[in-house]
Design an enzyme around this catalytic site. Structure first.
Site, PDB file in Angstrom:
ATOM      1  N   SER A  89     -10.037  -0.407   6.857  1.00  0.00           N
ATOM      2  CA  SER A  89      -9.320  -0.118   5.613  1.00  0.00           C
ATOM      3  C   SER A  89      -8.636  -1.314   4.960  1.00  0.00           C
ATOM      4  O   SER A  89      -8.234  -1.244   3.803  1.00  0.00           O
ATOM      5  CB  SER A  89      -8.270   0.975   5.856  1.00  0.00           C
ATOM      6  OG  SER A  89      -8.894   2.195   6.127  1.00  0.00           O
ATOM      7  N   LYS A 121       0.836  -1.188   0.000  1.00  0.00           N
ATOM      8  CA  LYS A 121       0.000   0.000   0.000  1.00  0.00           C
ATOM      9  C   LYS A 121       0.882   1.253   0.000  1.00  0.00           C
ATOM     10  O   LYS A 121       1.966   1.256   0.592  1.00  0.00           O
ATOM     11  CB  LYS A 121      -0.897  -0.042   1.240  1.00  0.00           C
ATOM     12  CG  LYS A 121      -1.930   1.059   1.347  1.00  0.00           C
ATOM     13  CD  LYS A 121      -2.785   0.844   2.582  1.00  0.00           C
ATOM     14  CE  LYS A 121      -3.833   1.918   2.763  1.00  0.00           C
ATOM     15  NZ  LYS A 121      -4.707   1.650   3.924  1.00  0.00           N
ATOM     16  N   SER A 157      -9.187   1.987   2.908  1.00  0.00           N
ATOM     17  CA  SER A 157      -8.233   2.736   2.113  1.00  0.00           C
ATOM     18  C   SER A 157      -7.202   1.856   1.396  1.00  0.00           C
ATOM     19  O   SER A 157      -6.392   2.351   0.632  1.00  0.00           O
ATOM     20  CB  SER A 157      -7.506   3.749   3.003  1.00  0.00           C
ATOM     21  OG  SER A 157      -6.824   3.098   4.073  1.00  0.00           O
TER      22      SER A 157
END
Length: 586
Positions: free
Chosen positions: A247, A148, A223
């Protein structure tokens, strides 16, 4: 229009509100003039990404030239555990595996826009791995993996979707990146996120909108949305995400992959960027995403090494406990179909019922469970915990930036003067009660004393929850996961539904999601009668967000008490095994 109608009987109040609103809008207009730094930085970042992806394609081409007969399909079809075994046994070359995933990741990116950077150092790392003796190879030897965006990699930006964070490359790898590399993994790309990471959409002004590969009109969630999208379509076999309010779990659920939220401090968070640091009562943690539970287990075995404790002594040395994961005794499983705050979609409730039936048939005991004081937990503890500073830190990070559409509603609310927040909260109390409570909670706690009281309240609620858990002698808890995937733009309009995941960040419980079924025509028909618990805009928007989802994945959430990741994974594995071959009529 709704606000105007409300103010007609109250001309003086209306005048006050319009004056305050005008002042807020003027402030927003002045802020927009300060966006020049973003307008300059963002095009440069976009060009850097173009160049990086060209370098990625060039490396794939060079590797393919070394093995012109390479067929990537059999490699991409291998589960992680089997791929790792074949790499260790030298049945597959490091080059063929990396080449296969480079090519596939580029294809997936073309479809869904999920990559933010190429980690060109992966080529040098591959060459270094080839020189290792067999006894020196780690558990993830030669495994390509994705990270990420906020994971620090030396020489690369960790943007969090913010212009402020551009052109500030990391001076060194973060702790988890170092541990993964020490275990032989080859991080090769970074993936897209929503601006600030505080959204479960996946869009930012730098890299744009990531789409769900299973339905391009839907969001992959956030996210960790870029990770989930890439994994779902086969462009990565293992990824690392972060989780503040779901997330990891929301995108895993939306994209039909597996994800695990770990307890705070089970994994190091040193070297992971954040738009809002300093939160104590709501934990942001790291965790893996993958395509099956075995992959999550292998990743945790690799990460929970002495290396991590040596690099970050604040993380206890607590190796993976095989005896807990491999235990086969029947479990006492609490379950609930609804948390009482957000009415589940028909498919969410059905997934829990299906899983409970299969678990019972397999010899486990299932016990109904209800969440204590859910409205208090979500509003006064979770929301106020995230915005204890009244959103000041978040707004500071957005100075000079372009606010992404996925964040505009939240940022507008945060920028309102406190007096206007209070007045609006009173007006909306009976027609939009959750919005009214949110407006009140995002004002923050105001004083150090109030902050300590907030922390104490969270600790007391956590103990209340654990006491209820233990009064039923539960081992684990089963709940709905938020799904199916929302249409793009809807997460901000139906944010209350994230309660199914956010609760466990405030409680700091390990939680993982396992896909168990897909949305059926009957689910879709039942959705027509969905009303929600409040009848507010959140409820109406949730219904719209999940419509048109026949065939999309539906997951459940597996939860344990703090520091029991191995038990959580054991429970996830049990659910995966029982549901994997289930075929239900559409």
């Amino acid at each position: 229009m709704m606000l105007e109608m409300l103010l007609l009987p109250y001309p003086l109040l209306g005048l006050l509100l319009l004056t305050l609103l005008g002042a807020a809008l003027l402030g927003a207009a002045l802020l927009s003039r300060q966006c020049a730094p973003a307008w300059n930085k963002i095009p440069r970042a976009q060009r850097r990404r173009e160049v990086a992806l060209q370098q990625m394609a060039a490396l794939a081409q060079r590797l393919r030239e070394q093995e012109p007969g390479l067929d990537p399909k059999p490699i991409l079809a291998l589960p992680l555990v089997e791929l790792a075994q074949k790499l260790q046994a030298e049945e597959l070359s490091l080059e063929s595996v990396l080449c296969s995933y480079l090519e596939e990741a580029l294809k997936v990116h073309q479809e869904v826009n999920c990559l933010t950077d190429f980690l060109e150092e992966c080529e040098e790392q591959l060459q270094a791995l080839k020189k290792l003796k067999k006894s020196e190879r780690g558990l993830l030897y030669g495994v390509p993996m994705s990270l990420k965006d906020p994971y620090d990699c030396m020489g690369h930006d960790s943007t969090c979707g913010l212009a402020q964070f551009l052109e500030k490359p990391a001076a060194k790898d973060g702790v988890l990146v170092k541990v993964l590399k020490a275990q032989g993994a080859i991080p090769f790309v970074k993936t897209n996120i929503p601006q600030t990471l505080l959204s479960y959409d996946c869009s930012n002004p730098i890299y744009g909108q990531t789409r769900n590969p299973l339905n391009l009109k839907k969001t992959p969630g956030g996210s960790s949305g870029g990770e989930a999208a890439l994994l779902s379509k086969g462009g990565s076999i293992l990824g690392m995400g972060t989780d503040t309010g779901g997330s990891i779990r929301v995108p895993s659920s939306f994209c039909g992959v597996y994800g695990l939220r770990t307890s705070r401090n089970r994994l190091s968070y040193t070297g992971i960027a954040s738009a809002v640091k300093g939160k104590k009562s709501v934990a942001t943690v790291a965790g893996p995403l993958a395509r099956d539970v075995d992959s999550l287990v292998l990743c945790l075995r690799a990460l929970l090494s002495e290396d991590m404790h040596q690099l970050d002594p604040t993380v206890p040395f607590m190796p993976f406990r095989e005896e807990i994961y491999s235990n086969t005794r029947p479990l006492r499983i609490g379950y609930y179909e609804s948390d009482g705050f957000s009415q589940p979609s028909p498919s969410m409730a059905r997934a829990v019922r299906l899983t409970c039936r299969l678990l019972q048939d397999a010899g486990h005991e299932v016990i109904p469970f209800s969440i204590p004081r859910i409205e208090y937990a979500m509003q006064k503890l979770y929301t106020r915990g995230v915005f204890a500073d009244g959103g000041a830190t978040l707004l500071e990070k957005l100075e000079g930036d372009i606010v992404d559409p996925s964040m505009k509603a939240l940022v507008t609310q945060l920028r309102l003067p406190d007096l206007l927040k209070c007045i609006l909260a009173r007006i909306l109390k009976y027609i939009e009660p959750r919005t009214a409570q949110t407006l009140d909670m995002i004002r923050g706690v105001k004083t150090p004393k109030k902050l300590w009281e907030q922390h104490t309240a969270v600790q007391e609620y956590q103990q209340e929850f654990i006491a209820k858990w233990r009064s039923l002698d539960l081992d684990v808890l089963l709940s709905p996961a938020l799904d199916p995937a929302f249409y793009i733009g809807y997460p901000a309009k139906a944010s209350a539904s994230s309660s199914y995941h956010s609760l466990y960040n405030m409680l700091d419980f390990p939680a993982g999601v396992v896909p168990v079924t897909t949305v059926t025509l009957q689910d879709e028909e039942e959705l027509a009668f969905y009303k929600g618990y409040y009848g507010d805009s959140n409820d109406r928007n949730f219904k719209e967000a999940v419509e048109g989802s026949v065939g999309l994945p539906v997951a459940v959430q597996c939860i344990t008490l703090p520091w029991e990741e191995e038990l959580c994974l054991r429970f996830m594995k049990e659910v995966e095994t029982l549901t994997k071959n289930q075929r239900e009529p559409r």
